[in-house]
Write an enzyme that holds these catalytic residues in place. Structure first.
Site, short mmCIF file in Angstrom:
data_model
loop_
_atom_site.label_atom_id
_atom_site.label_comp_id
_atom_site.label_asym_id
_atom_site.label_seq_id
_atom_site.Cartn_x
_atom_site.Cartn_y
_atom_site.Cartn_z
N SER A 100 -49.13 40.32 -33.76
CA SER A 100 -48.54 39.02 -33.48
C SER A 100 -49.28 38.34 -32.33
O SER A 100 -50.10 38.96 -31.64
CB SER A 100 -47.06 39.17 -33.10
OG SER A 100 -46.94 39.78 -31.83
N LYS A 101 -48.96 37.07 -32.12
CA LYS A 101 -49.54 36.32 -31.01
C LYS A 101 -49.19 36.99 -29.68
O LYS A 101 -50.02 37.04 -28.76
CB LYS A 101 -49.02 34.89 -31.04
CG LYS A 101 -49.51 34.03 -29.86
CD LYS A 101 -48.91 32.64 -29.91
CE LYS A 101 -49.37 31.79 -28.74
NZ LYS A 101 -48.91 32.30 -27.44
N ARG A 102 -47.98 37.53 -29.57
CA ARG A 102 -47.56 38.18 -28.33
C ARG A 102 -48.47 39.36 -27.99
O ARG A 102 -48.74 39.64 -26.82
CB ARG A 102 -46.10 38.64 -28.44
CG ARG A 102 -45.10 37.51 -28.38
CD ARG A 102 -43.68 38.02 -28.31
NE ARG A 102 -43.33 38.79 -29.50
CZ ARG A 102 -42.91 38.24 -30.63
NH1 ARG A 102 -42.79 36.93 -30.72
NH2 ARG A 102 -42.60 38.98 -31.67
#
Length: 502
Positions: A262-264
């Protein structure tokens, strides 16, 4: 493969294109080109609530940067357009009506509040609410109501959706190129919404209709769509159409190997998950591979290896080589772990293959200090340092001493290189350097090494302080290369500066 290969990449313009989406586009592109087929970009913008201004343009720019060329699409055109679902919405109602007429779909008038109450009631009993064969006759739809009541509700303008009528007590036998044979019990399937109350189709209906009308031969998409495969097969059957072949790509996993990337994860560990930098409508900036200094060839190469393997030891592939080698049969079922260090390794390999002149031009454009420097000189410097670099942004730290006289000496370097007898040695070295008329690498090497040998002193006693004088520290390229490139006057100036500091 006898049939005409036509594949599509069908993203939604709801934000930046994740590298998982780029990989899906890449695998579709490679498959199409391998079989002399057509690669289509279709924008699936039926979800107007999640539409983000500029996202479609970002998708196109990202594919272009990765050299994934579009044969048919919103800007490329083609015989099967329009290629935006929002411009095709007049088509979908017709096909929804056909499913109702054939008994494969029905009107459902249940309100959101009523459905929410059913869900909560089931949760209290430890059950999961599923809208399908076991309860649809008890709910508010055209299967439980009379034809007159249905007509009256529609005439009155009551909100409704159109649901697919999933069959009871059947076993679906499906095929997937990557995952093989799949069996599904229809009793566990819900009656999915095909047409929404806002007059727009859901992904399921629009996707099937568009794939059929655009004569898509193979649907190559992410694993997250695997649960939809049963419905999509049933829709093809309900329409009396031959389905395309399906291939569901494995997930791209976090660097830990657990969970979807994910972006996180990128924010936390300091690597991009988007091809290009993206600024959200609220001003949030996400890193992009391009802006972080990665070559587009790097991104294509490492994405190809996330889930696919050629079955050989070869790891560096041009786009042409990937097309020649690509085979869906060699795509893995298991998730592919994303390795940030491996992406840097790929970039380093591509750095070595890049034109020194083009690298020099990019380097010059990044640094104000190089504005007045001849790019041909910068090219010579790049040739000497690029083997130690992974990104162009690292060039300055590796080469600043070629362009600027060091204004200080590394303290650890001074302590290690400068001894009591260093000053007289350097003073004598000045005379040797001055005596070299042909100031090139080989004559410098011959003169200085010959002098060291004749003096019967250790090379370290001369070469370490010489490097310190030239660079300001004890690391860098070959000292004779540095001397040649900066020239005799600058070389002497730097040696004398260290002599003064001794």
């Amino acid at each position: 493969m006898t049939k005409n290969v036509r594949v599509r990449f069908a993203p939604s313009p709801t934000g930046p294109l994740h590298i998982g989406g780029v990989r899906t586009a890449l695998f579709n592109y490679l498959f199409a080109k391998k079989h002399n087929g057509t690669f289509i970009l279709r924008i699936e913008d039926t979800d107007q609530k999640r539409f983000v201004e500029g996202a479609e343009d970002y998708i196109t720019k990202s594919l272009n940067w990765c050299n994934i060329s579009i044969d048919e699409g919103p800007k490329a055109g083609g015989e099967f357009g329009p290629y935006k679902q929002s411009e095709r919405k007049h088509l979908y109602r017709e096909y929804a009506d056909k499913l109702i007429a054939s008994g494969n779909a029905y009107y459902a008038f249940d309100t959101a509040e009523a459905l929410d109450a059913h869900r909560k009631n089931h949760e209290e009993k430890g059950k999961t609410f599923i809208y399908n064969w076991h309860n649809r006759l008890k709910l508010d739809n055209s299967l439980s109501l009379s034809a007159e009541d249905v007509a009256a509700k529609i005439e009155a303008g009551d909100d409704y959706v159109i649901r697919f009528k999933s069959p009871q007590d059947q076993t679906l036998r499906l095929k997937d190129i990557i995952r093989g044979d799949i069996k599904i019990d229809t009793n566990v399937l819900d009656d999915k919404v095909l047409f929404k109350s806002d007059g727009m189709p859901t992904y399921h209906l629009a996707n099937i209709v568009d794939d059929h009308l655009m004569e898509i031969s193979h649907v190559i998409r992410g694993e997250e769509w695997l649960p939809s495969l049963a419905l999509h097969y049933q829709l093809y059957t309900a329409f009396g159409w031959n389905p395309p072949e399906f291939a569901h790509l494995p997930l791209i996993l976090k660097p830990t190997g657990k969970g979807k990337l994910s972006k996180r994860d990128g924010d936390k560990l300091g690597f991009p998950v988007f091809p290009l930098q993206y600024t959200s409508p609220d001003g949030d900036i996400s890193k992009g591979y391009k802006e972080e200094g990665y070559f587009s060839e790097t991104v294509v190469n490492f994405l190809a290896f996330l889930g696919w393997n050629p079955g050989t030891e070869q790891e560096i592939f041009s786009m042409e080589a990937l097309i020649a080698a690509f085979d869906l049969g060699k795509v893995n079922k298991a998730g592919a772990r994303f390795d940030p260090d491996k992406t840097k390794w790929f970039n380093h390999q591509y750095m070595q293959e890049q034109s020194n002149y083009e690298l020099a031009e990019s380097f010059k454009a990044q640094r104000e200090e190089l504005k007045e420097i001849d790019v041909n000189f910068i090219e010579l410097v790049v040739y000497k340092i690029k083997e130690r670099a992974t990104f162009i942004s690292e060039f300055w730290d590796l080469s600043h001493f070629f362009f600027l006289t060091p204004n200080a000496f590394d303290q650890k370097g001074l302590k290690k290189a400068v001894k009591e007898d260093t000053k007289p040695v350097l003073q004598e070295l000045v005379g040797i350097v001055e005596s070299v008329e042909d100031f090139d690498v080989e004559p410098l090497q011959t003169a200085i090494k010959g002098w060291i040998t004749s003096k019967d002193i250790s090379f370290g006693k001369v070469m370490m302080p010489l490097r310190l004088a030239l660079v300001g520290g004890l690391s860098g390229p070959d000292v004779f290369d540095i001397m040649y490139l900066i020239g005799k006057p600058e070389t002497l100036k730097r040696i004398n500066k260290l002599i003064e500091a001794c």
